[in-house]
Design an enzyme around this catalytic site. Structure first.
Site, PDB file in Angstrom:
ATOM      1  N   LYS A   8       0.833  -1.213   0.000  1.00  0.00           N
ATOM      2  CA  LYS A   8       0.000   0.000   0.000  1.00  0.00           C
ATOM      3  C   LYS A   8       0.868   1.264   0.000  1.00  0.00           C
ATOM      4  CE  LYS A   8      -2.253  -1.022   3.847  1.00  0.00           C
ATOM      5  NZ  LYS A   8      -1.776  -2.369   4.179  1.00  0.00           N
ATOM      6  N   ARG A  83     -10.274   1.165   7.741  1.00  0.00           N
ATOM      7  CA  ARG A  83      -9.909  -0.219   8.032  1.00  0.00           C
ATOM      8  C   ARG A  83     -11.015  -0.984   8.743  1.00  0.00           C
ATOM      9  NH1 ARG A  83      -3.858   0.588   8.006  1.00  0.00           N
ATOM     10  NH2 ARG A  83      -2.855  -1.400   8.445  1.00  0.00           N
ATOM     11  N   ARG A 122      11.626  -6.427   6.035  1.00  0.00           N
ATOM     12  CA  ARG A 122      11.327  -4.992   6.000  1.00  0.00           C
ATOM     13  C   ARG A 122      11.939  -4.289   7.211  1.00  0.00           C
ATOM     14  NH1 ARG A 122       5.187  -2.797   5.191  1.00  0.00           N
ATOM     15  NH2 ARG A 122       4.872  -3.197   7.401  1.00  0.00           N
ATOM     16  N   ARG A 151      10.309  -3.000  12.441  1.00  0.00           N
ATOM     17  CA  ARG A 151       9.113  -2.428  13.053  1.00  0.00           C
ATOM     18  C   ARG A 151       8.584  -3.418  14.077  1.00  0.00           C
ATOM     19  NH1 ARG A 151       4.804  -0.333   8.582  1.00  0.00           N
ATOM     20  NH2 ARG A 151       3.341  -1.261  10.021  1.00  0.00           N
ATOM     21  N   ARG A 162      -1.946  -9.405  12.832  1.00  0.00           N
ATOM     22  CA  ARG A 162      -2.391  -8.347  11.919  1.00  0.00           C
ATOM     23  C   ARG A 162      -3.181  -8.938  10.749  1.00  0.00           C
ATOM     24  NH1 ARG A 162       2.974  -5.440  10.526  1.00  0.00           N
ATOM     25  NH2 ARG A 162       1.718  -3.976   9.329  1.00  0.00           N
TER      26      ARG A 162
HETATM   27  P1  AMP Z   1       0.176   0.351   8.532  1.00  0.00           P
HETATM   28  O1  AMP Z   1       1.406   1.161   8.486  1.00  0.00           O
HETATM   29  O2  AMP Z   1      -0.903   0.860   7.601  1.00  0.00           O
HETATM   30  O3  AMP Z   1       0.450  -1.118   8.369  1.00  0.00           O
HETATM   31  O4  AMP Z   1      -0.431   0.524  10.013  1.00  0.00           O
HETATM   32  C1  AMP Z   1       0.299   0.113  11.150  1.00  0.00           C
HETATM   33  C2  AMP Z   1      -0.616   0.016  12.351  1.00  0.00           C
HETATM   34  O5  AMP Z   1      -1.188   1.302  12.634  1.00  0.00           O
HETATM   35  C3  AMP Z   1      -1.816  -0.909  12.202  1.00  0.00           C
HETATM   36  O6  AMP Z   1      -1.496  -2.258  12.443  1.00  0.00           O
HETATM   37  C4  AMP Z   1      -2.759  -0.333  13.259  1.00  0.00           C
HETATM   38  O7  AMP Z   1      -2.350  -0.690  14.574  1.00  0.00           O
HETATM   39  C5  AMP Z   1      -2.518   1.164  13.104  1.00  0.00           C
HETATM   40  N1  AMP Z   1      -3.432   1.729  12.073  1.00  0.00           N
HETATM   41  C6  AMP Z   1      -3.086   2.274  10.878  1.00  0.00           C
HETATM   42  N2  AMP Z   1      -4.161   2.690  10.212  1.00  0.00           N
HETATM   43  C7  AMP Z   1      -5.239   2.397  11.001  1.00  0.00           C
HETATM   44  C8  AMP Z   1      -6.638   2.559  10.854  1.00  0.00           C
HETATM   45  N3  AMP Z   1      -7.185   3.121   9.752  1.00  0.00           N
HETATM   46  N4  AMP Z   1      -7.426   2.109  11.867  1.00  0.00           N
HETATM   47  C9  AMP Z   1      -6.910   1.556  12.987  1.00  0.00           C
HETATM   48  N5  AMP Z   1      -5.606   1.369  13.179  1.00  0.00           N
HETATM   49  C10 AMP Z   1      -4.757   1.779  12.196  1.00  0.00           C
END
Ligand code: AMP
Length: 206
Positions: A8, A83, A122, A151, A162
């Site tokens: 993404k 999400r 990563r 991370r 996740r």
């Molecule tokens: P990402 O970088 O998009 O993989 O997001 C990393 C983490 O941030 C996710 O696993 C969630 O804990 C939190 N997060 C990111 N976007 C959202 C969202 N729209 N709703 C809830 N938690 C989010």
């Protein structure tokens, strides 16, 4: 949209720069608030590191502030938001209030094995937050030279959680959009980065 590690961020950055529009990634914004040491960052930390979603009211509050302060005239791209169905409903209300509309949902599909493989290699820069997959033995950020680390939520046990969270809470959002007649482009997220970008551009053009 897409599961963790689907690409993404990578594809979103390419698309946003191609169309010259801003990209708002809730994950990036949350990680930046953590580096700043702000209250929101502290609130989000536990959820993020254990692979859970940050609560809907926190995310909707954050995105309301972001979208109200953005210059949306030329459009924008949302990455990793919404999400949950509740977030999608909240976004719909926001868009209606601002007389904007969602043009399309891009859904990147990648199998679980490939995701686990991608996320294990990563790394994230401690200084600037850039996410990359460096060559073996490289320990410095290609953007700023900062120290690279894994991370916390890319550890295999957290990645599995996740993926579950994705299946349980995020996949229903795709059904919600399909039912509301929004264009959902299902894009195979494996292959070369450029090839995937071409698939997205072809999908958007049609
Ligand atoms: P990402 O970088 O998009 O993989 O997001 C990393 C983490 O941030 C996710 O696993 C969630 O804990 C939190 N997060 C990111 N976007 C959202 C969202 N729209 N709703 C809830 N938690 C989010």
């Amino acid at each position: 949209m897409g599961p963790p590690g689907a690409g993404k961020g990578t594809q979103g950055e390419l698309l946003a720069s191609r169309f010259g529009i801003p990209r708002y990634s809730t994950g990036d914004i949350l990680r930046a608030t953590r580096r700043d040491g702000s209250e929101l960052g502290r609130e989000a930390q536990g959820y993020m590191d254990s692979g859970e979603l940050v609560p809907d009211d926190v995310i909707l509050g954050l995105m309301t502030r972001v979208l109200l302060s953005t210059d949306a005239a030329g459009g924008y791209l949302l990455d990793g938001f919404p999400r949950t169905v509740e977030q999608a409903e909240g976004l719909q209300d926001l868009l209606e209030g601002a007389e904007q509309q969602l043009d399309a949902v891009v859904n990147l599909t990648v199998g679980d094995e490939e995701i686990l493989r991608r996320l294990s290699s990563r790394r994230m820069c401690e200084e600037c937050g850039a996410i990359m997959r460096p060559a073996a033995g490289t320990e410095s950020c290609e953007d700023c030279g900062g120290h690279l680390l894994t991370r916390p939520d890319d550890r295999p046990e957290t990645v599995r959680r996740r993926l579950e969270v994705y299946r349980e809470q995020t996949e229903p959002v795709l059904g919600w959009y399909r039912e509301s007649s929004t264009v959902v482009l299902d894009i195979i997220g494996t292959g070369d980065i450029e090839q995937i970008q071409e698939r997205i551009l072809d999908g958007l053009a049609s």
